[in-house]
Structure formats: C-alpha cells, structure tokens
Design a protein around this motif. Structure first.
Motif, PDB file in Angstrom:
ATOM      1  N   ILE A   1       0.874  -1.196   0.038  1.00 51.53           N
ATOM      2  CA  ILE A   1      -0.063  -0.061   0.035  1.00 51.53           C
ATOM      3  C   ILE A   1       0.707   1.316  -0.061  1.00 51.53           C
ATOM      4  O   ILE A   1       1.868   1.282   0.804  1.00 51.53           O
TER       5      ILE A   1
ATOM      6  N   VAL B   1      -2.003  -1.361  -4.071  1.00 47.58           N
ATOM      7  CA  VAL B   1      -2.591  -0.349  -3.859  1.00 47.58           C
ATOM      8  C   VAL B   1      -2.099   1.056  -3.958  1.00 47.58           C
ATOM      9  O   VAL B   1      -1.416   1.247  -3.001  1.00 47.58           O
ATOM     10  N   ASP B   2      -2.372   1.695  -5.177  1.00 43.16           N
ATOM     11  CA  ASP B   2      -1.608   2.805  -5.245  1.00 43.16           C
ATOM     12  C   ASP B   2      -2.691   4.125  -5.095  1.00 43.16           C
ATOM     13  O   ASP B   2      -3.423   4.075  -6.015  1.00 43.16           O
TER      14      ASP B   2
ATOM     15  N   PHE C   1      -4.954   3.294   5.718  1.00 44.87           N
ATOM     16  CA  PHE C   1      -4.509   1.943   5.640  1.00 44.87           C
ATOM     17  C   PHE C   1      -5.419   1.074   6.229  1.00 44.87           C
ATOM     18  O   PHE C   1      -5.450  -0.134   5.608  1.00 44.87           O
TER      19      PHE C   1
ATOM     20  N   LEU D   1      -2.070   7.725  -0.197  1.00 40.41           N
ATOM     21  CA  LEU D   1      -1.420   6.611   0.683  1.00 40.41           C
ATOM     22  C   LEU D   1       0.148   6.753   0.576  1.00 40.41           C
ATOM     23  O   LEU D   1       0.857   5.762   0.918  1.00 40.41           O
TER      24      LEU D   1
ATOM     25  N   VAL E   1      -8.178   0.297   3.711  1.00 38.05           N
ATOM     26  CA  VAL E   1      -7.826  -0.307   2.512  1.00 38.05           C
ATOM     27  C   VAL E   1      -7.445  -1.933   2.969  1.00 38.05           C
ATOM     28  O   VAL E   1      -7.875  -2.938   2.366  1.00 38.05           O
TER      29      VAL E   1
END
Lengths: 260, 401
Positions: free
Chosen positions: B110, B132-133, B145, B137, B148
């Motif tokens: 992440i 996860v971009d 975080f 983040l 996600v």
C-alpha cells in the motif's frame, strides 16, 4: 478540556521469573507498579489541564488491588479515578481489554483526549491503545514524544524507527506516549495522603453494559498455550589479560568468523 | 463479518460516500446503499454521524475457518520509497510456513508509485502481489491503511496475515485486528505450523524478555501476527522471479482522513541511527563517564559499519538522543553483532538486545550482568580496549585492501 488516561498496574518485570519446574510465571512477591509509560501519559494529561483547565479521569481495568495504582495517579494530579473490575474480565487478551476499556470510556462520557502509555511493561504488545481507538471510532496517534494542542486540533510528534513524524489530528483523539515524552512528577507525602481520601469509582460489567461474550476468555481470540523460560544457551568466552591484546584477539575472532 | 444500513436512521447526508475507499456507496431515493464493490471494510461506519451503518462481527466460534486460504505479508515502504527489509524477511518466512500449509504467499503493498517494489516483493518470493496505489497513501496513516487492508482481507480471506513489528506494523495491525475482531499476536520471534492442527504457533517474549509465550488464534481468521524485524531470514533476491501482480483501484478523499502529516524529520543526530534494521550496533553506557566519549563509540561503529546505540542511563542523563536507546523503554534490536561498551546490562537493557546473534561485552566489572548474555567478553577498561579494537580492525582492513 476533558481528558481520560488509561493505565495498567503491572508487575515490576525486572523481578518476574519463570518457575523452571512448572513453566508458569512466578508472581508472588513481585511488587506492582504503574506501567512506566502510563506515568508519561498521566503527566501529559495533568500538564494540559494545568494549562487549559478541565478534568483528568484516570481509568484502569484490573483486580480490586489495582486501586492502589489509581490512587497513585490521583496523587500525581488526576482528578477522578475509575476502576473497572469484574471476574468476567479475567483472561482478557488485548482485544477484550480494549473492548472493556472502550465501554468504560463511553460510560465516562465526554472527552477531548485519551492518553495511554505506548505499551504495557509486562505484555509489551502496544495493541490496546489502537484497539480502544478503533472501538470508539476515533483517530489514534501512537508513539508520541511531543504534543501541542490548539483549539480542536492536536499536533503530535511521533518517535519512529529513525525519524520523527509530526501529525495533526482532529480531536477527540487517542494518543499513546513514549518514555521520552516528559519527566513524570513524583508526588510528595501530602499529595499521596490526599489521594488516599479520594474516592475510586468501581464499575462492573453491568455498569458499563459490557457483553459477557466480548470480555475475558470468551471475548479473546488469542490464547496462550505455553509459557517457558527463554533459552540462553550461550557459552560465553572471556578474554583476560592485557586489554589491548584482548582487543586484538577479539577482532581476529570476529573477522575469522566473518562477523565483521 | 457483515455490514448493513438501517434505512430509517439514514438522513441522506452523504458523508459516507467520500469515506469509502472502494467507491461502493450509491444514493438511492436519498438513502445510502451499498453496491457490489463493498468489501465490508467499515470505513463508512465511522463516517456515519447517525449510526445508520452497522458493522457486525462474527462471535467466537462463528467464523467458518475453512473459507480462509493463503498467507499474506503486509509490506512496508520506507520514507525513501524502498521496500523495508522486514517485508523481505517476512516473505521468506512466509514461504516456509506456506509450504507446510500447501498454500501460496501474497504480499500487500500500500503506497504511492510502488510498482518497482511489487517486482521486488516477487523477487523475494511472493507468488502474488496486491498493489494499492494512491496519492493519499504516499505515507502511512492509520485510517486509510486500515480501511484498505480491512477491505482486502474481507474480500480475499487469507488464513494468516504477517506484518513487521515496526511502529507502522504495530499501529496498523492492532487497528485492523480490532476492526475485524481477529486474534493478533505482537512482536513474534518464532512462527511454526502445528503439524496436526495446521494452526500458526506464534511465540514471543513477554515480561521484558524473562518469559516466552506461545499463542494460538484458534477460532478467528485470519491468524494475525506482527513479527520482530531481523529475526526471520529473507530469501535471496531473484529478480527473474515472476509473480501475479494485482492492482486494486481505490478512491480516497484527503478530506475524509482525520490526520494530516505536517513534517517528517530524519534523526540525523550522530551517525546512522536506524537501530532496528542495523546489522551491527555499537552501544555505549554509563561507563563512558562523559557524553563526549560517545565519539569513541561512533568511531568504532564507523570502522565496523554499524549504528550507535545507548543505554537508558546515558539517554536519561541527556548524553545522547532518545532515538539511540536500546532496551525495554527504547528499541528492541536484533543485529548480527552487538558490542556493548561500558554497559552493565540491567534487565531492561538486556530485554532489548539479548537476542542479537553475537554479543560482545566490554566492561571493567567482571560481575556485570552483561557478561551473562555475551558470547565474547573482555573485562577491562573500554578506553584501552575500544581504541585497540579500532586500530586492529583498520590494520586488518589495510592488509586485505
């Protein structure tokens, strides 16, 4: 400003040992203290109330004797104390503990800030502070080494691995404190005596409307299945004689073993 | 775990919409409604001012553990944008555990602009990498975080989730575990799979290192653990190794996040201070007698390529910044080599360094407790021993150069 400080009474870990026969923890005769990091949390809370006015409520979950820790906290300047104590809280892991504490905090009511130590000295998990914040649905800022409060915002300096991070959080927020945050005051005899006369409110599970299935053993997803003494199977080697010669022997050994 | 909306309580305020990282909330007839993107991450439940969104957890024994498969390692990205070493270590350890469970290893990354790191995670042994971009983040913050990661866990149901026991890992893992009501064990130093039950046995020190405890999470999934850096061994990096890379799209609005990072200040007091990742640490204690003699410790650290540590007494006395402190109230370290100079070895110091691979103690007092944990000890004056060591190392290096 209303502040709640969560503290834990812990055994002085430097005196805790494992019984080699039974592999259980020997707790008899081990003195109880306020978790050292919690003293920093108390100090921070008391300083803020001295500056801005308001009230500090100190909260702990534990057996009846944890009252002693709460009295000590009041001697340090906390205004009120609450002990949540119930047989059904026994054997709570970090999740169940944070559930019970968050239920007690809801019962206490309004607050702007919650302080805790970064972790307890006996368990060393650091899992309860985020657990409380999560169950209350408020933000958390862990490992705080400094704090400034401005209006409804807290500006927190965090101590990370090799850097400091400054975070701004909306209040209410939970902040966990590290040792270097401040120098906790040592209350004098007078303050201690005054604290002895103050009331400690005691609540059981019914008072805080805690569901039994979320407390204690039933509410704890983790279970300790074995405790044992750490193996220190070290056969140390001491070099004796001229310090300079010892140093050379040591360096040769370390290079020989490809350690350096 | 289930999430639902009590329609009667929903006022149609739309506050939940920007809080959702997965774009899973629509307004239907002025009421919030979940669409098929919902991962039950719970972000909206916290944003809802009227308590209309309810997150419901399964109780103990109500989780169908057979649905959960695979081992996950939650990655950590350093301030410099590199993959933290502990992530590589956990992928290596995860590989071993996954083989025993006959399952695969996924890494979760992440962050922002982390494509290269996904390939690196593959090179260290991950079979699959979730990426996860998103710009919000870029740097770790608890709330986004947590949202996600919780969403990913609920959707993919891993059996085991490992996270480094760093300041980030401890903050994140605790929050996620509390949200999904999963068992979490802190700061593990040993992980094994029970041959019979296939449960993850998580072993960790407690009571300042005086006691070891083995912990199970029998009824909840995933079984979560944070793992101490430098304890597990990474696999050798093999850049030709391929992994399935899965990009997870998210939409996060900065204004929905309760915290803001104002500033990050590198601790550049003295040399190289990241003790938790250091291979070699040279520490000074009260035996130095004066703060200026930390220069000697620094010099030795320089010649061996190590970091500078310190005892609590020296930090309390203001000789050196707190970031250098090793011990129960400071940092827990696990270097290949720990050189303790003028440190007596109080229990609280030993708790932070006694699991180092090789410990060297230099102290005038032959009865100092530090010798009890030392592999090599020199009873003598550090002001004689340390300079002689520096010279000997320089000489040896000169020979081989």
């Amino acid at each position: 400003m209303n502040i709640i400080v969560c503290i834990k009474q812990v055994p002085d870990t430097s005196e805790v040992r494992i019984d080699p026969e039974t592999n259980t923890i020997i707790r008899e005769g081990v003195p109880s203290i306020i978790n050292p990091f919690d003293e920093n949390a108390i100090e921070q809370a008391v300083q803020l109330v001295e500056e801005f006015g308001g009230k500090v409520t100190v909260l702990s979950m534990g057996p009846p004797q944890a009252e002693a820790a709460l009295r000590e906290a009041m001697a340090m300047g906390c205004d009120e104390a609450v002990l949540v104590s119930d047989r059904c809280f026994a054997a709570s892991d970090t999740l169940a503990t944070s559930y019970v504490l968050s239920a007690a905090i809801r019962r206490i009511g309004e607050y702007d800030l919650i302080f805790t130590g970064k972790q307890a000295f006996d368990g060393d998990t650091a899992q309860v502070p985020p657990g409380i914040a999560e169950q209350l649905g408020i933000p958390q800022v862990t490992f705080a080494i400094g704090l400034e409060v401005e209006g409804k915002k807290a500006r927190v300096r965090r101590l990370l691995e090799d850097e400091f991070e400054v975070v701004e959080a909306r209040m209410p927020v939970l902040i966990s404190c590290v040792k270097q945050m401040n120098d906790p005051r040592r209350p004098g005899i007078k303050a201690k005596l005054a604290a002895k006369k103050k009331e400690v409110t005691v609540w059981d599970s019914a008072c805080i409307e805690a569901k039994a299935c979320l407390c204690g053993f039933d509410g704890s997803p983790t279970r300790v299945v074995r405790t044992f003494a750490p193996t220190r199977d070290i056969e140390g080697e001491k070099f004796e004689g001229e310090p300079a010669e010892c140093a050379v022997t040591l360096v040769e050994r370390l290079i020989g073993e490809k350690i350096i | 775990m289930a999430i639902y909306i009590e329609k009667a309580k929903c006022t149609g305020c739309k506050l939940c919409i920007p809080s959702c990282p997965y774009g899973a909330i629509d307004m239907v007839d002025d009421k919030a409604e979940f669409n098929e993107n919902c991962t039950s991450c719970g972000a909206c439940a916290y944003a809802c001012p009227t308590g209309a969104i309810v997150l419901e957890m399964a109780g103990k024994g109500e989780v169908d553990t057979t649905q959960y498969k695979g081992l996950w390692v939650v990655g950590e990205v350093t301030t410099e944008g590199r993959l933290a070493m502990v992530t590589a270590e956990l992928i290596g350890e995860g590989r071993k555990l996954a083989d025993e469970l006959d399952t695969d290893v996924s890494a979760v990354l992440i962050g922002h602009e982390i494509e290269d790191l996904a390939r690196r995670a593959a090179g260290y042994g991950a079979d699959r990498v979730f990426v996860v971009d998103h710009p919000t983040l870029k740097r770790y913050r608890t709330q986004p975080f947590t949202n996600v990661l919780t969403g990913l866990i609920n959707q993919h149901k891993p059996e085991i989730v490992l996270i480094g026991a760093t300041t980030m890992g401890r903050d994140l893992a605790s929050r996620v575990a509390a949200r999904i009501k999963a068992g979490l064990t802190a700061d593990c130093t040993e992980l094994t799979i029970n041959a019979e039950t296939k449960l993850l046995e998580q072993t960790r020190p407690a009571f300042g290192g005086n006691v070891m405890a083995t912990i199970l999470c029998e009824f909840t999934r995933p079984q979560m653990a944070t793992v101490r850096p430098k304890v597990m061994a990474p696999l050798e990096l093999d850049e030709s190794r391929e992994a399935e890379i899965i990009h997870i799209p998210v939409s996060i609005e900065e204004k929905s996040i309760a915290t803001k990072i104002i500033e990050v200040i590198k601790d550049d007091s003295g040399s190289h201070v990241n003790l938790t990742e250091a291979d070699i640490i040279v520490s000074g204690g009260r035996g130095l007698g004066d703060p200026k003699y930390f220069a000697l410790i620094e010099e030795l650290a320089d010649v061996v390529g190590g970091s500078v540590g310190a005892s609590r007494a020296t930090v309390d006395a203001g000789w050196i910044p707190a970031t250098h402190q090793v011990g129960q109230t400071g940092k827990t370290v696990h270097p290949k080599l720990y050189i303790a100079c003028g440190i007596s070895g109080a229990v609280q110091h030993l708790a932070g360094m006694s699991s180092s691979d090789c410990i060297v103690a230099i102290n005038k007092d032959p009865d100092a407790p530090i010798f009890g944990v030392a592999h090599y000890g020199i009873v003598g004056d550090l002001f004689e021993v340390v300079p002689a060591m520096i010279e000997a190392i320089k000489e040896r290096r000169g020979d081989s150069a």
